[in-house]
Scaffold this active site. Structure first.
Site, PDB file in Angstrom:
ATOM      1  N   HIS A  72      23.782  60.719  73.474  1.00  0.00           N
ATOM      2  CA  HIS A  72      24.463  59.979  72.574  1.00  0.00           C
ATOM      3  C   HIS A  72      23.790  58.474  72.463  1.00  0.00           C
ATOM      4  O   HIS A  72      23.809  57.948  71.418  1.00  0.00           O
ATOM      5  CB  HIS A  72      25.934  59.787  72.941  1.00  0.00           C
ATOM      6  CG  HIS A  72      26.712  60.780  72.958  1.00  0.00           C
ATOM      7  ND1 HIS A  72      26.966  61.795  74.286  1.00  0.00           N
ATOM      8  CD2 HIS A  72      27.452  61.687  71.886  1.00  0.00           C
ATOM      9  CE1 HIS A  72      27.768  62.543  73.860  1.00  0.00           C
ATOM     10  NE2 HIS A  72      27.754  62.743  72.764  1.00  0.00           N
ATOM     11  N   GLN A 116      20.873  67.128  66.643  1.00  0.00           N
ATOM     12  CA  GLN A 116      20.485  68.377  66.604  1.00  0.00           C
ATOM     13  C   GLN A 116      20.764  69.471  67.228  1.00  0.00           C
ATOM     14  O   GLN A 116      20.709  70.595  67.036  1.00  0.00           O
ATOM     15  CB  GLN A 116      18.908  68.171  66.241  1.00  0.00           C
ATOM     16  CG  GLN A 116      18.125  67.480  65.292  1.00  0.00           C
ATOM     17  CD  GLN A 116      16.787  67.655  64.812  1.00  0.00           C
ATOM     18  OE1 GLN A 116      16.043  67.654  66.037  1.00  0.00           O
ATOM     19  NE2 GLN A 116      16.284  67.249  64.065  1.00  0.00           N
ATOM     20  N   LYS A 117      21.285  69.191  68.339  1.00  0.00           N
ATOM     21  CA  LYS A 117      21.787  70.309  69.341  1.00  0.00           C
ATOM     22  C   LYS A 117      22.847  71.129  68.649  1.00  0.00           C
ATOM     23  O   LYS A 117      22.970  72.155  68.662  1.00  0.00           O
ATOM     24  CB  LYS A 117      22.386  69.549  70.768  1.00  0.00           C
ATOM     25  CG  LYS A 117      22.783  70.672  71.620  1.00  0.00           C
ATOM     26  CD  LYS A 117      23.124  70.049  73.258  1.00  0.00           C
ATOM     27  CE  LYS A 117      24.544  69.702  73.098  1.00  0.00           C
ATOM     28  NZ  LYS A 117      25.399  70.725  73.079  1.00  0.00           N
ATOM     29  N   LEU A 144      30.154  59.802  76.881  1.00  0.00           N
ATOM     30  CA  LEU A 144      28.775  59.825  76.459  1.00  0.00           C
ATOM     31  C   LEU A 144      27.698  59.944  77.448  1.00  0.00           C
ATOM     32  O   LEU A 144      27.977  59.750  78.636  1.00  0.00           O
ATOM     33  CB  LEU A 144      28.775  58.518  75.850  1.00  0.00           C
ATOM     34  CG  LEU A 144      29.612  57.937  74.555  1.00  0.00           C
ATOM     35  CD1 LEU A 144      29.353  56.625  73.967  1.00  0.00           C
ATOM     36  CD2 LEU A 144      29.820  59.122  73.461  1.00  0.00           C
ATOM     37  N   GLY A 189      33.284  60.907  72.705  1.00  0.00           N
ATOM     38  CA  GLY A 189      33.158  60.143  73.929  1.00  0.00           C
ATOM     39  C   GLY A 189      32.566  61.115  74.915  1.00  0.00           C
ATOM     40  O   GLY A 189      31.847  62.104  74.473  1.00  0.00           O
TER      41      GLY A 189
END
EC number: 6.3.2.1
Length: 295
Positions: A36, A159-160, A32, A30
């Site tokens: 996201h 990818q973070k 977001l 959440g």
């Protein structure tokens, strides 16, 4: 939807109604943001049915205060996911995911989960992998593909969170989960700051200071692209020159194993592939970022 039974039944109904052959899963906690949204957008483009999950997982928070502080923005999250075309949102309670309390059996992250973020947040990845394993099971296609074969199943991760991504890939491979893990590139603000649900806790001054993380990564990235020595020490010095930033780690690692590259790879012309990773506290907010390196 709030129960696994509802999710299973509705995903099966939708897959059949659409004559679909694939289902995508977007697991989230959440709060977001546009990062996201990129996950959801990618999943919608690649699958016939897309499920997003919203669950703040208590197992991966070592600090109860941090857990309580994590933002809950369900209405805004639902609106964002709807705008991106997500079909189903699964937002279970803690009791639904962990009936009877905390699970006695968990997924352990092993040595890969004990370094970097795992060293700073002991037990974090065991909790994260345990809930990801459960969510991957919840999100399994509820029925066959239109042609009668097993529907393709994909799950999307940013990818973070590079270490989490590496661990999820390894878990899926080692434990034979029937799902393909799809990495989605980092989304940044115009000034380069990696988007994070925690950015909302930064003051204006702290947010400005946090930009040094992406600047340091870009410095290393530009050297790698030019086949120059990475000279990591100068990038570390750049970060440490910012008084509002407390550096935890900054290194260049193998993207799959997260083992540091040999020192001579950092002081001689860069060749090959690597991943620059960084973590720091900016004020009271912990931030992570990374940059893939190629030459």
């Amino acid at each position: 939807m709030t129960t696994a039974a509802e999710l299973r039944a509705e995903s099966a109904r939708l897959l059949a109604a659409k004559g679909g052959n694939s289902q995508g899963l977007v697991p989230t906690m959440g709060a977001l943001h546009s990062g996201h949204a990129a996950l959801a957008r990618t999943a919608v483009a690649e699958n016939d049915v897309v499920v997003a999950t919203i669950f703040v997982n208590p197992l991966q928070f070592g600090d109860a205060v941090d857990l309580d502080r994590y933002p809950r923005t369900l209405d805004a999250d639902m609106a964002l996911l709807d705008a991106e075309g997500v079909d189903l949102v699964f937002a279970p309670s803690v009791d639904e995911v962990y009936p009877g309390g905390q699970p006695l059996v968990r997924v352990t992250s092993g040595p890969l989960g004990e370094k970097w973020e795992g060293a700073s947040r002991p037990g974090h990845f065991d909790g994260a992998l345990t809930v990801v394993a459960k969510l991957l099971h919840y999100g399994l296609p509820g029925g066959a593909a239109a042609d009668g074969t097993t529907a393709a199943y994909r799950a999307y991760f940013g990818q973070k969170d590079a270490q989490q991504l590496a661990l999820v890939k390894r878990m899926v491979s080692d434990l034979n989960f029937p799902v393909e893990i799809i990495p989605v590139p980092i989304v940044r603000s115009e000034d380069g700051l990696a988007l994070s649900s925690r950015n909302r806790f930064l003051s204006d001054a702290e947010r400005d200071a946090a930009l040094v993380l992406s600047r340091a990564l870009r410095l290393i990235e530009s050297r790698a692209n030019a086949h120059e020595p990475l000279h990591l020490d100068s990038a570390v010095a750049l970060v440490e020159s910012q008084p509002l930033v407390e550096l935890d780690y900054f290194d260049v690692v193998d993207p799959a194993t997260l083992e540091p590259l040999a020192e001579n790879c950092k002081e001689t012309p860069f060749r090959g592939e690597g991943l620059a990773i960084i973590a720091a506290k900016v004020g009271a907010v912990r931030l992570i970022d990374n940059a893939p390196l190629f030459s």
